[in-house]
Design an enzyme around this catalytic site. Sequence first.
Site, PDB file in Angstrom:
ATOM      1  N   GLU A   1       0.838  -1.209   0.000  1.00  0.00           N
ATOM      2  CA  GLU A   1       0.000   0.000   0.000  1.00  0.00           C
ATOM      3  C   GLU A   1       0.872   1.258   0.000  1.00  0.00           C
ATOM      4  O   GLU A   1       1.760   1.418   0.840  1.00  0.00           O
ATOM      5  CB  GLU A   1      -0.964   0.030   1.186  1.00  0.00           C
ATOM      6  CG  GLU A   1      -1.889   1.246   1.094  1.00  0.00           C
ATOM      7  CD  GLU A   1      -3.035   1.239   2.090  1.00  0.00           C
ATOM      8  OE1 GLU A   1      -3.008   0.437   3.036  1.00  0.00           O
ATOM      9  OE2 GLU A   1      -3.971   2.055   1.908  1.00  0.00           O
TER      10      GLU A   1
ATOM     11  N   ASP B   1      -4.447   3.963  -2.834  1.00  0.00           N
ATOM     12  CA  ASP B   1      -5.500   4.479  -1.952  1.00  0.00           C
ATOM     13  C   ASP B   1      -5.689   5.958  -2.294  1.00  0.00           C
ATOM     14  O   ASP B   1      -4.736   6.737  -2.241  1.00  0.00           O
ATOM     15  CB  ASP B   1      -5.030   4.273  -0.504  1.00  0.00           C
ATOM     16  CG  ASP B   1      -5.990   4.841   0.539  1.00  0.00           C
ATOM     17  OD1 ASP B   1      -6.516   5.947   0.327  1.00  0.00           O
ATOM     18  OD2 ASP B   1      -6.185   4.186   1.576  1.00  0.00           O
TER      19      ASP B   1
ATOM     20  N   HIS C   1      -8.129   1.195  -2.470  1.00  0.00           N
ATOM     21  CA  HIS C   1      -8.925   1.794  -1.388  1.00  0.00           C
ATOM     22  C   HIS C   1      -9.564   3.092  -1.849  1.00  0.00           C
ATOM     23  O   HIS C   1      -8.877   3.982  -2.353  1.00  0.00           O
ATOM     24  CB  HIS C   1      -8.028   2.135  -0.184  1.00  0.00           C
ATOM     25  CG  HIS C   1      -7.844   1.016   0.779  1.00  0.00           C
ATOM     26  ND1 HIS C   1      -6.854   1.022   1.742  1.00  0.00           N
ATOM     27  CD2 HIS C   1      -8.544  -0.143   0.958  1.00  0.00           C
ATOM     28  CE1 HIS C   1      -6.956  -0.087   2.459  1.00  0.00           C
ATOM     29  NE2 HIS C   1      -7.951  -0.813   1.998  1.00  0.00           N
TER      30      HIS C   1
ATOM     31  N   ARG D   1     -11.289  11.360   4.983  1.00  0.00           N
ATOM     32  CA  ARG D   1     -11.604   9.979   5.329  1.00  0.00           C
ATOM     33  C   ARG D   1     -13.031   9.799   5.841  1.00  0.00           C
ATOM     34  O   ARG D   1     -13.329   8.852   6.571  1.00  0.00           O
ATOM     35  CB  ARG D   1     -10.576   9.390   6.331  1.00  0.00           C
ATOM     36  CG  ARG D   1      -9.129   9.671   5.940  1.00  0.00           C
ATOM     37  CD  ARG D   1      -8.163   8.721   6.564  1.00  0.00           C
ATOM     38  NE  ARG D   1      -7.890   7.611   5.647  1.00  0.00           N
ATOM     39  CZ  ARG D   1      -6.865   6.776   5.743  1.00  0.00           C
ATOM     40  NH1 ARG D   1      -6.005   6.909   6.735  1.00  0.00           N
ATOM     41  NH2 ARG D   1      -6.688   5.810   4.886  1.00  0.00           N
TER      42      ARG D   1
ATOM     43  N   GLU E   1     -12.743   2.629   2.742  1.00  0.00           N
ATOM     44  CA  GLU E   1     -12.048   2.735   4.029  1.00  0.00           C
ATOM     45  C   GLU E   1     -12.383   4.098   4.628  1.00  0.00           C
ATOM     46  O   GLU E   1     -12.226   5.127   3.964  1.00  0.00           O
ATOM     47  CB  GLU E   1     -10.546   2.619   3.776  1.00  0.00           C
ATOM     48  CG  GLU E   1      -9.695   2.668   5.015  1.00  0.00           C
ATOM     49  CD  GLU E   1      -8.217   2.442   4.681  1.00  0.00           C
ATOM     50  OE1 GLU E   1      -7.612   1.587   5.318  1.00  0.00           O
ATOM     51  OE2 GLU E   1      -7.675   3.117   3.781  1.00  0.00           O
TER      52      GLU E   1
HETATM   53 MN    MN Z   1      -5.791   2.579   2.754  1.00  0.00          MN
END
Ligand code: MN
Length: 298
Positions: free
Chosen positions: A147, A180, A206, A212, A241
């Site tokens: 990631e 992500d 993601h 977020r 996420e």
């Molecule tokens: Mn992530």
Amino acid sequence: MNKLGLHANVWVGSWSEAEARLAISRTAELGFDVLEMPALDPAIFDIALTRRLLDEAGLASVLSLGLDAGTDISSGDPEKMRAGEARLLDVVSVARDIGAHHISGILYSAFQKYMVPPTRRGIEGAAEVIARVGEKAAASNITLGMEVVNRYETNVLNTAAQAIEFCRMVDRPNVKVHLDVYHMNIEETDSVAAIEMTGDMLGYFHTGDSHRGYLGTGSIDLPAIFKALVRTGYEGTITFESFSSKVVGDPLTGILGIWRNTWDDSDDLVRHAMEYTRSQLKSARESLRTSALMPGQD
Ligand code: MN
């Protein structure tokens, strides 16, 4: 068709029997295909129970983690590298026993703010460890996702270009890049170009938004991201996420810096994420189809 995944931290902060039951049942009920379960401490899993509940719910699973200072395989310190390799192999065993076919996250370094840049020797050492762990993982048909995260969470892989180079060093077909949007929004000069450049090496993805929280309420151009995923032919899992200190426990709250709650109703957040993702993917697929239309075709 992409499988749609959900990170368990939208429901629960750890993995007691009650938490496992809640996260697995709600994820399946809301129509997801995959549950991503944090495995920072792989000892938290009741393996038999988790596997049974996942199977009953018809969910596939992913384990995710970052290493810590004592298990940092990018440190160049032989003792920490050995401890990190042992931790990763432990997670491979747990994934195999739970039936998970993907392990993703900051598997190549500690999950922390570094105060110094990485060393070339440290990165090469991490690639050697990941190659060995990747070989073990391949025996259980498990893919490892590197990631790419922002500068405050690792000093090793902050951009897709770095992750592509790292995966080439590792040189194992089951070691892939995990992108992500939240992190890309911080580090990439062009997130669409980063997805295109990663191409076939993209193994996991993601979604989220710049803070977020709820998809589409931040500053990221998510329609362009979904179009890029569809246009490049990405067929892997797309996992939502999102973090709130209402749910997330230690040590994640501190490492991720969750000082504000962007939501407190998991159910509403997740329903919206599912509707939003399906709608974006439909738009992206129709956009691609429409762009190829010729006069007189129907
Ligand atoms: Mn992530």
